[in-house]
Design a protein around this motif. Sequence first.
Motif, mmCIF file in Angstrom:
data_model
loop_
_atom_site.group_PDB
_atom_site.id
_atom_site.type_symbol
_atom_site.label_atom_id
_atom_site.label_comp_id
_atom_site.label_asym_id
_atom_site.label_seq_id
_atom_site.Cartn_x
_atom_site.Cartn_y
_atom_site.Cartn_z
ATOM 1 N N ALA A 288 0.837 -1.199 0.000
ATOM 2 C CA ALA A 288 0.000 0.000 0.000
ATOM 3 C C ALA A 288 0.874 1.251 0.000
ATOM 4 C CB ALA A 288 -0.911 0.017 1.219
ATOM 5 N N ASN A 289 0.411 2.285 -0.674
ATOM 6 C CA ASN A 289 1.143 3.552 -0.687
ATOM 7 C C ASN A 289 0.850 4.396 0.535
ATOM 8 O OD1 ASN A 289 0.792 2.660 -3.583
ATOM 9 N ND2 ASN A 289 2.199 4.365 -3.876
ATOM 10 N N ASP A 290 -0.361 4.254 1.067
ATOM 11 C CA ASP A 290 -0.774 5.107 2.171
ATOM 12 C C ASP A 290 -1.917 4.419 2.918
ATOM 13 O OD1 ASP A 290 -0.855 7.300 3.857
ATOM 14 O OD2 ASP A 290 -0.831 8.750 2.222
ATOM 15 N N TYR A 291 -2.260 4.960 4.086
ATOM 16 C CA TYR A 291 -3.253 4.325 4.958
ATOM 17 C C TYR A 291 -3.992 5.415 5.724
ATOM 18 C CZ TYR A 291 -5.002 0.634 8.131
ATOM 19 O OH TYR A 291 -5.788 -0.264 8.836
ATOM 20 N N LEU A 292 -5.302 5.470 5.572
ATOM 21 C CA LEU A 292 -6.117 6.393 6.363
ATOM 22 C C LEU A 292 -7.145 5.597 7.157
ATOM 23 C CD1 LEU A 292 -5.592 8.432 3.581
ATOM 24 C CD2 LEU A 292 -6.746 9.870 5.220
#
Length: 229
Positions: free
Chosen positions: A98-102
């Motif tokens: 994953a590139n990012d996580y929110l």
Amino acid sequence: MNSGFSILVIDDEIQIRKLLEISLEANDYKVHFAINGKDGITAAAIHKPDLILLDLGLPDEDGQEVLVKLREWYQNPIIILSVKSAEDEIVKALDNGANDYLTKPFRTQELLARMRTALRVTSIQNNDPIATFGKVSIDLVSRIVKVSNEILKLTATEYALLILLYKNDGRVLTHQYILKEIWGQSYCEQTQYLRVFVAQLRKKIEEDPNRPKYIITESGVGYRFNTIE
């Protein structure tokens, strides 16, 4: 304007899908939806989206497994949206590609900003041998780094760390990933070792190392490089 960018949302929550539909279309994104992992993988292959928003709590299979399957062939950014906020879950998703996580609930404007960063980095052509951000320039051929046109003295390790971070601009890199890439598998648990080198690098490229603008700490997870002014 974001015209031309297509987004695939893989999420079974109707409220989230509706929120994203309204928010993304209002910002000129073309949006596709899938409500489970199997359909999401199929939709990714059919629509070839520029970015995927992926929920981890899918009804048919774990989102982490879907992420791994997507990363076997899908190269564009994937941002995780999930109610799971445990650090180990975040680290696992980032290590799975994953590139990012929110974490849900998320702020729409923050999501849009993260998406813009991921899409901007993807669209940059890496043919230019000179990388610049702020007062920093990196000659990728001669391996010379300058700040305000003055040559920096970097060790080989500091340079390798800087290049790894820069080439993953906007992406959260876990401690373990960075340690493995720079020092090797046997250093994967040496997070204090990494902190020392990050501190050294900040002193050399940041205007204020105590308030870093480029090397951002993601608490308990890793670091994000940020070149957006």
